[in-house]
Design a protein around this motif. Sequence first.
Motif, PDB file in Angstrom:
ATOM      1  N   ALA A   1       0.890  -1.310  -0.004  1.00  0.00           N
ATOM      2  CA  ALA A   1      -0.031  -0.008   0.085  1.00  0.00           C
ATOM      3  C   ALA A   1       0.984   1.175  -0.070  1.00  0.00           C
ATOM      4  O   ALA A   1       0.340   2.437  -0.576  1.00  0.00           O
ATOM      5  CB  ALA A   1      -1.001   0.040   1.335  1.00  0.00           C
ATOM      6  N   ARG A   2       1.945   1.252   0.686  1.00  0.00           N
ATOM      7  CA  ARG A   2       2.971   2.381   0.810  1.00  0.00           C
ATOM      8  C   ARG A   2       3.245   3.106  -0.388  1.00  0.00           C
ATOM      9  O   ARG A   2       2.955   4.420  -0.621  1.00  0.00           O
ATOM     10  CB  ARG A   2       4.169   2.162   1.550  1.00  0.00           C
ATOM     11  CG  ARG A   2       4.957   3.271   2.039  1.00  0.00           C
ATOM     12  CD  ARG A   2       5.963   2.821   3.166  1.00  0.00           C
ATOM     13  NE  ARG A   2       5.424   2.214   4.219  1.00  0.00           N
ATOM     14  CZ  ARG A   2       5.681   0.867   4.592  1.00  0.00           C
ATOM     15  NH1 ARG A   2       6.197  -0.003   3.787  1.00  0.00           N
ATOM     16  NH2 ARG A   2       5.148   0.630   5.784  1.00  0.00           N
ATOM     17  N   PRO A   3       3.494   2.385  -1.722  1.00  0.00           N
ATOM     18  CA  PRO A   3       3.881   3.242  -2.905  1.00  0.00           C
ATOM     19  C   PRO A   3       2.704   4.262  -3.295  1.00  0.00           C
ATOM     20  O   PRO A   3       2.839   5.521  -3.601  1.00  0.00           O
ATOM     21  CB  PRO A   3       4.152   2.313  -3.661  1.00  0.00           C
ATOM     22  CG  PRO A   3       4.427   1.096  -3.076  1.00  0.00           C
ATOM     23  CD  PRO A   3       3.634   1.118  -1.944  1.00  0.00           C
ATOM     24  N   LEU A   4       1.480   3.690  -3.181  1.00  0.00           N
ATOM     25  CA  LEU A   4       0.000   4.575  -3.727  1.00  0.00           C
ATOM     26  C   LEU A   4       0.063   5.428  -2.487  1.00  0.00           C
ATOM     27  O   LEU A   4      -0.110   6.737  -2.561  1.00  0.00           O
ATOM     28  CB  LEU A   4      -0.835   3.533  -4.066  1.00  0.00           C
ATOM     29  CG  LEU A   4      -2.160   4.337  -4.245  1.00  0.00           C
ATOM     30  CD1 LEU A   4      -2.005   5.367  -5.278  1.00  0.00           C
ATOM     31  CD2 LEU A   4      -3.531   3.571  -4.570  1.00  0.00           C
ATOM     32  N   PHE A   5      -0.299   5.206  -1.337  1.00  0.00           N
ATOM     33  CA  PHE A   5      -1.015   5.881  -0.157  1.00  0.00           C
ATOM     34  C   PHE A   5       0.156   6.708   0.606  1.00  0.00           C
ATOM     35  O   PHE A   5      -0.128   7.549   1.101  1.00  0.00           O
ATOM     36  CB  PHE A   5      -1.687   4.769   1.129  1.00  0.00           C
ATOM     37  CG  PHE A   5      -2.826   4.453   0.198  1.00  0.00           C
ATOM     38  CD1 PHE A   5      -4.031   5.218  -0.116  1.00  0.00           C
ATOM     39  CD2 PHE A   5      -2.918   3.012  -0.100  1.00  0.00           C
ATOM     40  CE1 PHE A   5      -5.286   4.772  -0.695  1.00  0.00           C
ATOM     41  CE2 PHE A   5      -4.065   2.505  -0.729  1.00  0.00           C
ATOM     42  CZ  PHE A   5      -5.050   3.580  -1.105  1.00  0.00           C
TER      43      PHE A   5
END
Length: 151
Positions: free
Chosen positions: A15-19
Amino acid sequence: MSTPMQWERRLADMARPLFGAAAVRFLAYLGLCAAYIQGGLVKLTDFAGAQQEMAHFGLSPEPVFAVLVIALELVASLMILTGRLRWLGALALAAFTLLATGIALRYWEMPMGQERFMAANSFYEHLGLAGGFLLVAWLDLQEAKPRRAAG
């Protein structure tokens, strides 16, 4: 076999790359500020209506309160969106939200029924919004710690 902690870490890593992207963070700030930007612009373009709103809530002198509310809604939102004193803008909107909610949504004074139910829902939604602004202020101040220590 994976542990729950490993699954949590994997999901966060996905999730980290997007959010974690700056654009998503900006959209989150914009979403938090949307009602205040809209409200400030509507009041600015319909100043007579803004004064009527102040009178409705017993705020006098109406023109002074209307100008103060417009300025607060727009300037604090701009502070949050630009990152200039973001924490201060967030605290200002949190305090404003709590104050305005206490003035406008006094559901406990209403007779039982649909109107009271709707006002109570809105009251607690506004508490959540104020909490979101407090979180923005907290995060901004946490991120500013290393900059101050290094500077």
